[in-house]
Every structure is written in structure tokens, then in C-alpha cells.
Design a protein around this motif. Sequence first.
Motif, PDB file in Angstrom:
ATOM      1  N   ARG A   1       0.146   4.952 -12.964  1.00  0.00           N
ATOM      2  CA  ARG A   1      -1.114   4.276 -12.677  1.00  0.00           C
ATOM      3  C   ARG A   1      -0.966   2.750 -12.728  1.00  0.00           C
ATOM      4  O   ARG A   1      -1.592   2.029 -11.957  1.00  0.00           O
ATOM      5  N   GLN A   2      -0.126   2.261 -13.629  1.00  0.00           N
ATOM      6  CA  GLN A   2       0.025   0.819 -13.788  1.00  0.00           C
ATOM      7  C   GLN A   2       0.616   0.185 -12.525  1.00  0.00           C
ATOM      8  O   GLN A   2       0.083  -0.800 -12.014  1.00  0.00           O
ATOM      9  N   LEU A   3       1.703   0.742 -12.007  1.00  0.00           N
ATOM     10  CA  LEU A   3       2.294   0.182 -10.793  1.00  0.00           C
ATOM     11  C   LEU A   3       1.415   0.440  -9.577  1.00  0.00           C
ATOM     12  O   LEU A   3       1.378  -0.383  -8.657  1.00  0.00           O
ATOM     13  N   THR A   4       0.693   1.546  -9.572  1.00  0.00           N
ATOM     14  CA  THR A   4      -0.258   1.791  -8.486  1.00  0.00           C
ATOM     15  C   THR A   4      -1.295   0.676  -8.461  1.00  0.00           C
ATOM     16  O   THR A   4      -1.615   0.137  -7.396  1.00  0.00           O
ATOM     17  N   THR A   5      -1.800   0.322  -9.625  1.00  0.00           N
ATOM     18  CA  THR A   5      -2.781  -0.761  -9.726  1.00  0.00           C
ATOM     19  C   THR A   5      -2.191  -2.080  -9.223  1.00  0.00           C
ATOM     20  O   THR A   5      -2.835  -2.786  -8.429  1.00  0.00           O
ATOM     21  N   VAL A   6      -0.980  -2.396  -9.658  1.00  0.00           N
ATOM     22  CA  VAL A   6      -0.329  -3.648  -9.245  1.00  0.00           C
ATOM     23  C   VAL A   6      -0.226  -3.709  -7.726  1.00  0.00           C
ATOM     24  O   VAL A   6      -0.561  -4.730  -7.104  1.00  0.00           O
ATOM     25  N   PHE A   7       0.201  -2.616  -7.110  1.00  0.00           N
ATOM     26  CA  PHE A   7       0.405  -2.641  -5.664  1.00  0.00           C
ATOM     27  C   PHE A   7      -0.901  -2.567  -4.883  1.00  0.00           C
ATOM     28  O   PHE A   7      -1.005  -3.145  -3.804  1.00  0.00           O
ATOM     29  N   LEU A   8      -1.912  -1.899  -5.417  1.00  0.00           N
ATOM     30  CA  LEU A   8      -3.215  -1.901  -4.738  1.00  0.00           C
ATOM     31  C   LEU A   8      -3.846  -3.294  -4.782  1.00  0.00           C
ATOM     32  O   LEU A   8      -4.385  -3.776  -3.787  1.00  0.00           O
ATOM     33  N   VAL A   9      -3.778  -3.942  -5.934  1.00  0.00           N
ATOM     34  CA  VAL A   9      -4.328  -5.305  -6.050  1.00  0.00           C
ATOM     35  C   VAL A   9      -3.531  -6.259  -5.158  1.00  0.00           C
ATOM     36  O   VAL A   9      -4.109  -7.131  -4.496  1.00  0.00           O
TER      37      VAL A   9
ATOM     38  N   PHE B   1       0.847  -1.206   0.000  1.00  0.00           N
ATOM     39  CA  PHE B   1       0.000   0.000   0.000  1.00  0.00           C
ATOM     40  C   PHE B   1       0.881   1.254   0.000  1.00  0.00           C
ATOM     41  O   PHE B   1       0.586   2.236  -0.689  1.00  0.00           O
ATOM     42  N   PHE B   2       1.971   1.222   0.740  1.00  0.00           N
ATOM     43  CA  PHE B   2       2.935   2.324   0.747  1.00  0.00           C
ATOM     44  C   PHE B   2       3.480   2.561  -0.666  1.00  0.00           C
ATOM     45  O   PHE B   2       3.569   3.700  -1.136  1.00  0.00           O
ATOM     46  N   LEU B   3       3.834   1.470  -1.342  1.00  0.00           N
ATOM     47  CA  LEU B   3       4.358   1.593  -2.708  1.00  0.00           C
ATOM     48  C   LEU B   3       3.289   2.128  -3.665  1.00  0.00           C
ATOM     49  O   LEU B   3       3.588   2.947  -4.543  1.00  0.00           O
ATOM     50  N   ALA B   4       2.047   1.682  -3.495  1.00  0.00           N
ATOM     51  CA  ALA B   4       0.955   2.189  -4.341  1.00  0.00           C
ATOM     52  C   ALA B   4       0.829   3.701  -4.193  1.00  0.00           C
ATOM     53  O   ALA B   4       0.690   4.422  -5.186  1.00  0.00           O
ATOM     54  N   LYS B   5       0.897   4.172  -2.956  1.00  0.00           N
ATOM     55  CA  LYS B   5       0.800   5.617  -2.715  1.00  0.00           C
ATOM     56  C   LYS B   5       1.972   6.355  -3.368  1.00  0.00           C
ATOM     57  O   LYS B   5       1.785   7.413  -3.977  1.00  0.00           O
ATOM     58  N   ASN B   6       3.158   5.792  -3.257  1.00  0.00           N
ATOM     59  CA  ASN B   6       4.323   6.429  -3.872  1.00  0.00           C
ATOM     60  C   ASN B   6       4.207   6.485  -5.387  1.00  0.00           C
ATOM     61  O   ASN B   6       4.590   7.478  -6.006  1.00  0.00           O
ATOM     62  N   PHE B   7       3.665   5.423  -5.997  1.00  0.00           N
ATOM     63  CA  PHE B   7       3.568   5.411  -7.450  1.00  0.00           C
ATOM     64  C   PHE B   7       2.441   6.306  -7.970  1.00  0.00           C
ATOM     65  O   PHE B   7       2.557   6.845  -9.065  1.00  0.00           O
ATOM     66  N   ILE B   8       1.371   6.493  -7.208  1.00  0.00           N
ATOM     67  CA  ILE B   8       0.340   7.434  -7.668  1.00  0.00           C
ATOM     68  C   ILE B   8       0.878   8.855  -7.608  1.00  0.00           C
ATOM     69  O   ILE B   8       0.536   9.696  -8.442  1.00  0.00           O
ATOM     70  N   LYS B   9       1.756   9.132  -6.644  1.00  0.00           N
ATOM     71  CA  LYS B   9       2.388  10.452  -6.571  1.00  0.00           C
ATOM     72  C   LYS B   9       3.233  10.737  -7.814  1.00  0.00           C
ATOM     73  O   LYS B   9       3.456  11.888  -8.171  1.00  0.00           O
ATOM     74  N   LYS B  10       3.693   9.664  -8.461  1.00  0.00           N
ATOM     75  CA  LYS B  10       4.501   9.793  -9.686  1.00  0.00           C
ATOM     76  C   LYS B  10       3.643   9.621 -10.939  1.00  0.00           C
ATOM     77  O   LYS B  10       4.169   9.511 -12.040  1.00  0.00           O
ATOM     78  N   ASN B  11       2.321   9.548 -10.746  1.00  0.00           N
ATOM     79  CA  ASN B  11       1.360   9.317 -11.831  1.00  0.00           C
ATOM     80  C   ASN B  11       1.606   8.010 -12.576  1.00  0.00           C
ATOM     81  O   ASN B  11       1.257   7.891 -13.743  1.00  0.00           O
TER      82      ASN B  11
END
Length: 193
Positions: free
Chosen positions: A83-91, A71-81
Motif C-alpha cells: 500500500r505504501q508504494l502504491t500511494t507513492v506512485f498514485l500521488v 500509474f503502471f507501478l502503482a497497479k503492480n504494487f497494489i497487486k503485491k499488497n
Amino acid sequence: MKESLDKELKKAKRKSAKPMLWVSMISMTMMFAGLTSAYVVSRKRSDWVSFDLPNAFYISTTLIVLSSITFFLAKNFIKKNNRQLTTVFLVSTLILGVGFVFFQFEGFKELFNAGLVFAGEKSTVKSSFIYGITLAHLAHIFAGLIVLLVVLYNHFNKKYSSVDFLGLELGAIFWHFVDILWIYLFLFFYFIR
């Protein structure tokens, strides 16, 4: 006029979201402090029976720690826009969270198979406390999973970006809270026998 009022209401809502979340987490912390205090006091009873934690609780602890990292990584990747890695880490967080719940119930099964039940003639004070406190925590995990599903839904609907990710951030704060809460409970049960 209406558009200006809507913007002001949205701004006020965003400003109060984190403090309201912190207040609710403090109240949850107080509830668990009370439950663990009752556990400590009850250890002095003559009918207290000590036993080891189920092995499944060790696995579930590992899973929830990993879920906080994802979840921490998802938040970091959304900050960088990203979206693909945010999705991977949220799932990944969702899968790990469901795995946590699965292994909690496996732990209950281990306790039950060892003759340690929640209530009734065969129950012990300690087993009742472990079931009760763990079930109370699981209720918060289920709330966290619902929050995570809402975050995923909003993410898939492109509501988050590098400049607007408050919902994801609030979800992460709550998830980290239930993670830290479980680590506290696990260590508490492990060391306070």
C-alpha cells in the motif's frame, strides 16, 4: 435474499465495467480520428501556415509518459499488497498529470505570444486546429485527473487489495489511454505540418 441479489448486481457491474470503458475509449478515438483527418484535409488550404510546436509541449509529453509509468507501478504494487508504494506512485501520477496540464497551458501561452491565436482575425487554420484538438484532449485529461482523485480516495479508504483492485485498474486503463492519445497527437502535429 437481498444480500444475494446485491452480490449478483455487483458481480454483473464488475463484469461490464471493462467492456464499457473500452467502448467509450473507442468512441473517443473516433472523435480524435475525425479531428486529425480534418486537420490533414485543411493542410491543402492556401492560407495554411506552418510553425513549430511550442517547447512546453515537449515537456508535457515527457510528463505524461512518466505519469503512465508511475500509474503502471502503482497497479503492480497494489497487486503485491504494498500500500505504501502504491500511494507513492498514485500521488506521483497525480503530480505528473497536473504538471502535464500546466505545461499544456504554457504551450498555449507560447503560441499566443508568437501571435498564433485560437480564433479571430489573427488566427490561422493550423493554430485553431492545434488549440481545438489540444483542448479536447485536455478535457479528457481533466476527466482522467478526476478518476485519479477517486482512485486515490478509494485507495486511502482501503478499498483496493491484491485480490480486489478493479477501480484502480480501470483508472489506469483510462490514464494510459489519454497518455497514448496525447503521444499520437503530439507525433501527428510534429510530423504532419
